[in-house]
Write an enzyme that holds these catalytic residues in place. Sequence first.
Site, PDB file in Angstrom:
ATOM      1  N   LYS A 107       2.831  -0.359   3.020  1.00  0.00           N
ATOM      2  CA  LYS A 107       3.042  -0.717   4.433  1.00  0.00           C
ATOM      3  C   LYS A 107       3.570   0.449   5.257  1.00  0.00           C
ATOM      4  O   LYS A 107       3.265   0.560   6.450  1.00  0.00           O
ATOM      5  CB  LYS A 107       3.974  -1.914   4.545  1.00  0.00           C
ATOM      6  CG  LYS A 107       5.322  -1.771   3.892  1.00  0.00           C
ATOM      7  CD  LYS A 107       5.370  -2.531   2.601  1.00  0.00           C
ATOM      8  CE  LYS A 107       6.580  -2.163   1.780  1.00  0.00           C
ATOM      9  NZ  LYS A 107       7.020  -3.203   0.873  1.00  0.00           N
ATOM     10  N   LYS A 207       6.046  -3.782   8.552  1.00  0.00           N
ATOM     11  CA  LYS A 207       5.274  -5.024   8.393  1.00  0.00           C
ATOM     12  C   LYS A 207       5.002  -5.660   9.755  1.00  0.00           C
ATOM     13  O   LYS A 207       3.907  -6.211   9.991  1.00  0.00           O
ATOM     14  CB  LYS A 207       6.025  -5.986   7.485  1.00  0.00           C
ATOM     15  CG  LYS A 207       6.089  -5.497   6.048  1.00  0.00           C
ATOM     16  CD  LYS A 207       7.133  -6.249   5.252  1.00  0.00           C
ATOM     17  CE  LYS A 207       7.137  -5.813   3.794  1.00  0.00           C
ATOM     18  NZ  LYS A 207       8.309  -6.315   3.047  1.00  0.00           N
TER      19      LYS A 207
HETATM   20  P1  NDP Z   1       7.933   2.033  -7.816  1.00  0.00           P
HETATM   21  O1  NDP Z   1       8.869   3.087  -7.338  1.00  0.00           O
HETATM   22  O2  NDP Z   1       8.421   1.051  -8.807  1.00  0.00           O
HETATM   23  O3  NDP Z   1       6.617   2.711  -8.427  1.00  0.00           O
HETATM   24  C1  NDP Z   1       6.015   3.819  -7.842  1.00  0.00           C
HETATM   25  C2  NDP Z   1       5.016   4.410  -8.815  1.00  0.00           C
HETATM   26  O4  NDP Z   1       4.367   5.537  -8.208  1.00  0.00           O
HETATM   27  C3  NDP Z   1       5.618   4.914 -10.124  1.00  0.00           C
HETATM   28  O5  NDP Z   1       4.814   4.554 -11.219  1.00  0.00           O
HETATM   29  C4  NDP Z   1       5.625   6.438  -9.948  1.00  0.00           C
HETATM   30  O6  NDP Z   1       5.476   7.139 -11.163  1.00  0.00           O
HETATM   31  C5  NDP Z   1       4.393   6.632  -9.112  1.00  0.00           C
HETATM   32  N1  NDP Z   1       4.421   7.880  -8.345  1.00  0.00           N
HETATM   33  C6  NDP Z   1       5.370   8.310  -7.492  1.00  0.00           C
HETATM   34  N2  NDP Z   1       5.028   9.513  -6.987  1.00  0.00           N
HETATM   35  C7  NDP Z   1       3.835   9.843  -7.542  1.00  0.00           C
HETATM   36  C8  NDP Z   1       2.980  10.957  -7.444  1.00  0.00           C
HETATM   37  N3  NDP Z   1       3.273  11.992  -6.635  1.00  0.00           N
HETATM   38  N4  NDP Z   1       1.832  10.962  -8.160  1.00  0.00           N
HETATM   39  C9  NDP Z   1       1.510   9.937  -8.986  1.00  0.00           C
HETATM   40  N5  NDP Z   1       2.307   8.839  -9.115  1.00  0.00           N
HETATM   41  C10 NDP Z   1       3.446   8.802  -8.407  1.00  0.00           C
HETATM   42  O7  NDP Z   1       7.385   1.298  -6.493  1.00  0.00           O
HETATM   43  P2  NDP Z   1       6.890  -0.208  -6.346  1.00  0.00           P
HETATM   44  O8  NDP Z   1       5.963  -0.531  -7.447  1.00  0.00           O
HETATM   45  O9  NDP Z   1       8.040  -1.092  -6.078  1.00  0.00           O
HETATM   46  O10 NDP Z   1       6.111  -0.110  -4.935  1.00  0.00           O
HETATM   47  C11 NDP Z   1       4.847   0.492  -4.852  1.00  0.00           C
HETATM   48  C12 NDP Z   1       4.253   0.236  -3.482  1.00  0.00           C
HETATM   49  O11 NDP Z   1       4.150  -1.158  -3.269  1.00  0.00           O
HETATM   50  C13 NDP Z   1       5.083   0.768  -2.309  1.00  0.00           C
HETATM   51  O12 NDP Z   1       4.222   1.140  -1.267  1.00  0.00           O
HETATM   52  C14 NDP Z   1       5.898  -0.447  -1.898  1.00  0.00           C
HETATM   53  O13 NDP Z   1       6.314  -0.378  -0.562  1.00  0.00           O
HETATM   54  C15 NDP Z   1       4.852  -1.523  -2.086  1.00  0.00           C
HETATM   55  N6  NDP Z   1       5.369  -2.856  -2.261  1.00  0.00           N
HETATM   56  C16 NDP Z   1       6.352  -3.105  -3.177  1.00  0.00           C
HETATM   57  C17 NDP Z   1       6.819  -4.389  -3.365  1.00  0.00           C
HETATM   58  C18 NDP Z   1       7.890  -4.715  -4.322  1.00  0.00           C
HETATM   59  O14 NDP Z   1       8.357  -5.864  -4.312  1.00  0.00           O
HETATM   60  N7  NDP Z   1       8.324  -3.798  -5.164  1.00  0.00           N
HETATM   61  C19 NDP Z   1       6.264  -5.497  -2.569  1.00  0.00           C
HETATM   62  C20 NDP Z   1       5.204  -5.131  -1.642  1.00  0.00           C
HETATM   63  C21 NDP Z   1       4.796  -3.852  -1.513  1.00  0.00           C
HETATM   64  P3  NDP Z   1       6.634   7.124 -12.306  1.00  0.00           P
HETATM   65  O15 NDP Z   1       6.682   5.695 -12.777  1.00  0.00           O
HETATM   66  O16 NDP Z   1       6.152   8.043 -13.335  1.00  0.00           O
HETATM   67  O17 NDP Z   1       7.884   7.529 -11.620  1.00  0.00           O
HETATM   68  N1  HSE Z   2      11.228  -4.036  -0.304  1.00  0.00           N
HETATM   69  C1  HSE Z   2      10.327  -5.038   0.148  1.00  0.00           C
HETATM   70  C2  HSE Z   2      11.101  -6.299   0.448  1.00  0.00           C
HETATM   71  C3  HSE Z   2       9.273  -5.293  -0.885  1.00  0.00           C
HETATM   72  O1  HSE Z   2      12.258  -6.411   0.039  1.00  0.00           O
HETATM   73  O2  HSE Z   2      10.550  -7.172   1.116  1.00  0.00           O
HETATM   74  C4  HSE Z   2       8.204  -6.243  -0.406  1.00  0.00           C
HETATM   75  O3  HSE Z   2       7.416  -5.661   0.579  1.00  0.00           O
END
Ligand code: NDP
Ligand code: HSE
Length: 449
Positions: A107, A207
């Site tokens: 987002k 959002k």
């Molecule tokens: P995390 O921090 O848990 O995961 C991020 C991932 O991206 C990790 O696996 C990390 O690798 C990888 N990463 C970071 N930098 C790089 C890079 N330069 N090259 C390759 N890989 C990279 O984030 P989330 O899973 O929580 O969130 C991911 C996305 O989803 C974000 O945009 C977030 O805003 C969105 N989102 C998240 C929600 C949630 O509830 N968590 C809900 C809705 C949307 P490594 O594991 O090796 O560090």
């Molecule tokens: N950090 C976000 C939240 C994840 O708390 O709503 C879902 O977009």
Amino acid sequence: MTKPVRLALLGCGTVGAEVVRLLREQAPDLTARVGAPLELAGIAVRRLGRDRGGVPVDPALFTTDALGLVKRDDVDLVIEVVGGIEPARGWLVEALRAGKSVVTANKALLAEDGGTLHDAAAEGGADLYYEAAVAGAIPLLRPLRESLHGDTITRVTGIVNGTTNFILSAMDATGAGFTEALDEATELGYAEADPTADVEGFDAAAKAAILASLAFHTRVTAADVHREGITEVTAADMASAKAMGCTIKLLCIASRGPDSAGTESVSVRVHPAMIPVSHPLASVGDAFNAVFVEAAAAGELMFYGRGAGGAPTASAVLGDIVGAARNHLAGVRAPSESAYAALPIRPMGEAVTRYHISLDVADRPGVLAAVAGVFARHDVSIATVRQAAAPAGPADGATGPAARGGDAILVIVTHAAPDAALAATVEELRRLDIVRSIASVLRVEGGAR
Ligand code: NDP
Ligand code: HSE
């Protein structure tokens, strides 16, 4: 056997690991629904060799070269669950221009520069799906982008950040401290990598921009959104809200209507607000999200569900993957961006709201009249006034209200007025000698205006 649809997964953290798990666990059903197997071509991460939430994955799939993975000839779709602006923008533009459809939960990027992604998708003839970017598991963007396309949406009001809702709900229900509740939300995988994005309202503002863009057929960016977070909401505010039969929620409010010059325009804001406990959003607890949509013909619609967390978000990502994969196989495209209305953004000063103001004042004759005069000068009508004795200050060497003697707390709730008039009222109150301090200023939404 039908040729598989090959996926490049960028990111394997909270959301990405759940995407991998669902792809594995539901493989037969997904194959039947898509019409071909979904196959991971590679997974880009930052650090190799880490445990991925206990999900068994072939180590040979992992790479740290996300761009290289996106460019590979054997990749059909790109799934981005990394987050942030760069390098994610570069990867997605590369994919879309090459005709590879993208599914993203990012987002922050969509709200900062969604236009660049939409333009790249149009250029490459690819799809750009992002259901997971707003309100986690709740099917919300597709209804806005498709089901309601015959109607005119006038207002979208909601709780769209799970972390802040978790914190405020805990403060309300158990009196939990802010830091303690934030730590728990982070532990549960709700918070952003930098939780400042949650608690300062940046995530909700992103959002809100995405929702307003879809609802009003207008490109709205995060910079167009008035944003305030919850870091200044205190236990005293929560107690004050309770005393009024209210609770406090971080709300996103997007509406269209005429501005002061009569021009149709869009207003988008994110801020904490008091809402009556009888309001349907007041009972939305934990990390749940809920969004009201008001449309000219449809009337009121409400969407509710889990707004954050790995599995709920992965559910939305998988839904998009199925849609994009089907289109890929059929050689068709999803509806493209609709931004034809290009409505101007209305300044926050013109938003009509109500305020709850808590003042520490000198308790002597004429004070109430002087305070009321400030409201009158700015054409702000007072709805209710409540006076309480100021809390006792420290016993020795005191500087608190009781130590100065003769202070009182005035709690004033206004009728609806333009935000600029309310802000000017507060500014003038701050300059009055009789006002020792302004303990809190909160907007009030819902209920009688
Ligand atoms: P995390 O921090 O848990 O995961 C991020 C991932 O991206 C990790 O696996 C990390 O690798 C990888 N990463 C970071 N930098 C790089 C890079 N330069 N090259 C390759 N890989 C990279 O984030 P989330 O899973 O929580 O969130 C991911 C996305 O989803 C974000 O945009 C977030 O805003 C969105 N989102 C998240 C929600 C949630 O509830 N968590 C809900 C809705 C949307 P490594 O594991 O090796 O560090
Ligand atoms: N950090 C976000 C939240 C994840 O708390 O709503 C879902 O977009």
